[in-house]
Design a protein around this motif. Structure first.
Motif, mmCIF file in Angstrom:
data_model
loop_
_atom_site.group_PDB
_atom_site.id
_atom_site.type_symbol
_atom_site.label_atom_id
_atom_site.label_comp_id
_atom_site.label_asym_id
_atom_site.label_seq_id
_atom_site.Cartn_x
_atom_site.Cartn_y
_atom_site.Cartn_z
ATOM 1 N N ILE A 162 0.834 -1.206 0.000
ATOM 2 C CA ILE A 162 0.000 0.000 0.000
ATOM 3 C C ILE A 162 0.870 1.257 0.000
ATOM 4 O O ILE A 162 0.640 2.191 -0.773
ATOM 5 N N VAL A 163 1.886 1.288 0.851
ATOM 6 C CA VAL A 163 2.751 2.469 0.951
ATOM 7 C C VAL A 163 3.556 2.656 -0.328
ATOM 8 O O VAL A 163 3.614 3.759 -0.885
ATOM 9 N N GLY A 164 4.174 1.591 -0.813
ATOM 10 C CA GLY A 164 5.020 1.694 -1.998
ATOM 11 C C GLY A 164 4.262 2.153 -3.224
ATOM 12 O O GLY A 164 4.731 3.028 -3.971
ATOM 13 N N GLN A 181 4.802 -8.836 -0.213
ATOM 14 C CA GLN A 181 5.205 -9.914 0.674
ATOM 15 C C GLN A 181 4.762 -9.753 2.123
ATOM 16 O O GLN A 181 4.646 -10.735 2.838
ATOM 17 N N GLY A 182 4.530 -8.535 2.590
ATOM 18 C CA GLY A 182 4.307 -8.334 4.018
ATOM 19 C C GLY A 182 2.877 -8.544 4.464
ATOM 20 O O GLY A 182 2.475 -9.647 4.851
ATOM 21 N N ALA A 183 2.073 -7.471 4.436
ATOM 22 C CA ALA A 183 0.707 -7.561 4.942
ATOM 23 C C ALA A 183 -0.327 -6.950 4.004
ATOM 24 O O ALA A 183 -1.521 -7.102 4.227
ATOM 25 N N SER A 184 0.105 -6.263 2.950
ATOM 26 C CA SER A 184 -0.844 -5.511 2.124
ATOM 27 C C SER A 184 -1.892 -6.378 1.448
ATOM 28 O O SER A 184 -3.039 -5.962 1.294
ATOM 29 N N LYS A 197 -9.141 -6.538 -3.794
ATOM 30 C CA LYS A 197 -9.623 -5.562 -4.773
ATOM 31 C C LYS A 197 -8.873 -4.239 -4.642
ATOM 32 O O LYS A 197 -8.549 -3.592 -5.646
ATOM 33 N N MET A 198 -8.603 -3.826 -3.396
ATOM 34 C CA MET A 198 -7.852 -2.582 -3.164
ATOM 35 C C MET A 198 -6.470 -2.665 -3.806
ATOM 36 O O MET A 198 -6.047 -1.769 -4.538
ATOM 37 N N MET A 199 -5.747 -3.763 -3.541
ATOM 38 C CA MET A 199 -4.385 -3.879 -4.043
ATOM 39 C C MET A 199 -4.365 -4.055 -5.557
ATOM 40 O O MET A 199 -3.494 -3.518 -6.241
ATOM 41 N N ALA A 254 -5.525 1.684 7.009
ATOM 42 C CA ALA A 254 -5.913 3.035 7.414
ATOM 43 C C ALA A 254 -4.894 4.088 6.996
ATOM 44 O O ALA A 254 -5.256 5.133 6.456
ATOM 45 N N ILE A 255 -3.608 3.831 7.235
ATOM 46 C CA ILE A 255 -2.628 4.906 7.036
ATOM 47 C C ILE A 255 -1.708 4.705 5.844
ATOM 48 O O ILE A 255 -0.933 5.602 5.505
ATOM 49 N N GLY A 256 -1.796 3.559 5.155
ATOM 50 C CA GLY A 256 -0.872 3.285 4.065
ATOM 51 C C GLY A 256 -0.891 4.325 2.966
ATOM 52 O O GLY A 256 0.165 4.747 2.462
ATOM 53 N N SER A 257 -2.082 4.766 2.565
ATOM 54 C CA SER A 257 -2.199 5.760 1.491
ATOM 55 C C SER A 257 -1.532 7.068 1.897
ATOM 56 O O SER A 257 -0.811 7.692 1.112
ATOM 57 N N LEU A 258 -1.776 7.475 3.131
ATOM 58 C CA LEU A 258 -1.229 8.739 3.628
ATOM 59 C C LEU A 258 0.283 8.665 3.798
ATOM 60 O O LEU A 258 1.009 9.609 3.440
ATOM 61 N N ILE A 259 0.781 7.552 4.324
ATOM 62 C CA ILE A 259 2.228 7.401 4.514
ATOM 63 C C ILE A 259 2.936 7.380 3.158
ATOM 64 O O ILE A 259 4.024 7.941 3.004
ATOM 65 N N GLY A 260 2.336 6.749 2.161
ATOM 66 C CA GLY A 260 2.904 6.757 0.820
ATOM 67 C C GLY A 260 3.022 8.165 0.270
ATOM 68 O O GLY A 260 4.039 8.539 -0.327
ATOM 69 N N GLN A 261 1.973 8.955 0.477
ATOM 70 C CA GLN A 261 1.987 10.367 0.047
ATOM 71 C C GLN A 261 3.050 11.151 0.790
ATOM 72 O O GLN A 261 3.824 11.923 0.179
#
Length: 371
Positions: free
Chosen positions: A24-26, A52-55, A176-178, A357-364
């Motif tokens: 999600i972050v990447g 590989q992790g949790a996404s 679906k999100m990923m 919850a925070i993956g999108s924001l942390i990526g930004q």
């Protein structure tokens, strides 16, 4: 590695930004970089066939913390720190919905519940006692009460009379999100290579040499988005934490709908259509579950099955369909680490089990560090 001229020229030459991790972050970081630097060449490296992790392995909770988790956080963080963390999670969820759309991620606002086992008297009493205080603390963010007492209507067994309901919580389809994020990245001319593991890197004047086993290439910037796998490559205070999960076969006439928390968030379950997904239990073996190895253990799987049979589905016939695990990134503090490590190297890690919850924001935020 036996690369051809064409492979070297198209995938490993003149790279502006290399992102390690296609979760999600990447992916969000890559999309934000594309927006900030439209003409840049962006490469994502992923060591798994899928992230590989949790996404792609998480439970799909669109949540920001149960009441017992928030009370627990207040014992090691200030009120301001806790509200800032919850605000970041809430804003991250809104960003995810805005970027991909509710229909795309199968967003279902069923609400979330926390239940308390009969023997968990102290946590139950503390949560009910502090419920008005927590609501007051969060009111500036949500403009309304977040938590409310509700009598159990799901026929759970061996739990206290009241559940704590949160109408702001929802569930999504993680796959679906990923898939939508991956398609969006490809549509934006972002290169993604799977089954490629970064073993080390060497910063040089004006660039970074990225090492993939016996092969290396040059890139202007490197951004690490590998969360639970970050400790070794970024020297950050991030500990891997395995989360074990199981899911049932379809259950006729299943009436359980929503996302559910138990034991300060150490256990969690939800319906996926007419199945039950249940995960957690790392509190039974903290040391053993501090690992980057995927897999299951008899101790935790037995406890999950016990909860399923005795608490969640006490009078229902069901079969276990599948089991898996994912790797989260945790630490002593709940705040994610988004920082510049050196002249050309950055990281966005330690999502604390709140990647949805925070993956999108942390990526930004990670992309915005790059000038």
């Amino acid at each position: 590695m036996n690369f051809s001229y064409w492979e070297l020229k198209n995938w490993f030459t003149d790279i502006d930004y290399t992102i390690v991790g296609s979760g999600i972050v990447g992916l969000n970081c890559a999309l934000a970089l594309r927006e900030n630097f439209p003409e840049s060449k962006i490469l994502i490296l992923e060591k798994g066939i899928l992230p590989q992790g949790a996404s792609t392995k998480n439970a799909g909770f669109a949540c920001f913390g149960s009441i017992s988790e928030i009370i627990d956080d207040l014992k090691s963080h200030s009120e301001e720190e806790v509200t800032q963390i919850i605000s970041k999670r809430w804003n991250g969820l809104q960003l995810l919905r805005k970027n991909l759309g509710d229909e795309t991620i199968d967003f279902k606002p069923y609400g979330g519940y926390e239940l308390f086992l009969t023997e968990d008297e102290s946590t139950y009493n503390e949560c009910l006692q502090k419920l008005p205080f927590i609501n007051e603390l969060l009111k500036p963010l949500f403009r309304n009460d977040v938590f409310a007492k509700e009598v159990d209507r799901f026929a759970f067994h061996g739990i206290k009379e009241y559940l704590v309901f949160n109408p702001f919580e929802a569930q999504i389809d993680t796959g679906k999100m990923m898939n939508a994020l991956l398609q969006k990245a490809i549509a934006n001319n972002i290169l993604i290579l799977n089954k490629v593991e970064v073993t080390s890197y060497l910063e040089k004047k004006g660039s970074v040499e990225v090492v993939l086993g016996d092969f290396s290439f040059s890139t202007k910037k490197v951004l690490f988005a590998i969360n639970g796998f970050a400790g070794k490559l970024t020297n950050n205070e991030v500990k891997p934490s395995r989360a074990q999960v199981l899911i049932t076969e379809p259950i006729p006439n299943l009436e359980i709908k929503g996302t559910f928390h138990l034991d300060k968030g150490y256990y969690y379950f939800r319906n996926i259509e007419n199945r039950i997904l249940l995960g957690g239990g790392r509190n039974l073996a903290f040391e053993e579950e501090t690992t980057t190895q995927l897999g299951q253990t008899e101790l935790i799987q037995n406890r999950l099955e016990e909860l399923l049979k005795e608490v969640i589905l006490p009078n229902t016939d069901y079969k276990i369909a599948h089991r898996w695990s994912g790797i989260m990134g945790l630490g002593s503090a709940k705040k994610p680490i988004v920082e510049q490590l050196s002249d050309h190297v950055y990281c966005g890690v330690r999502l604390g089990g709140m990647g949805v919850a925070i993956g999108s924001l942390i990526g930004q935020e990670l992309a915005d560090l790059v000038k």
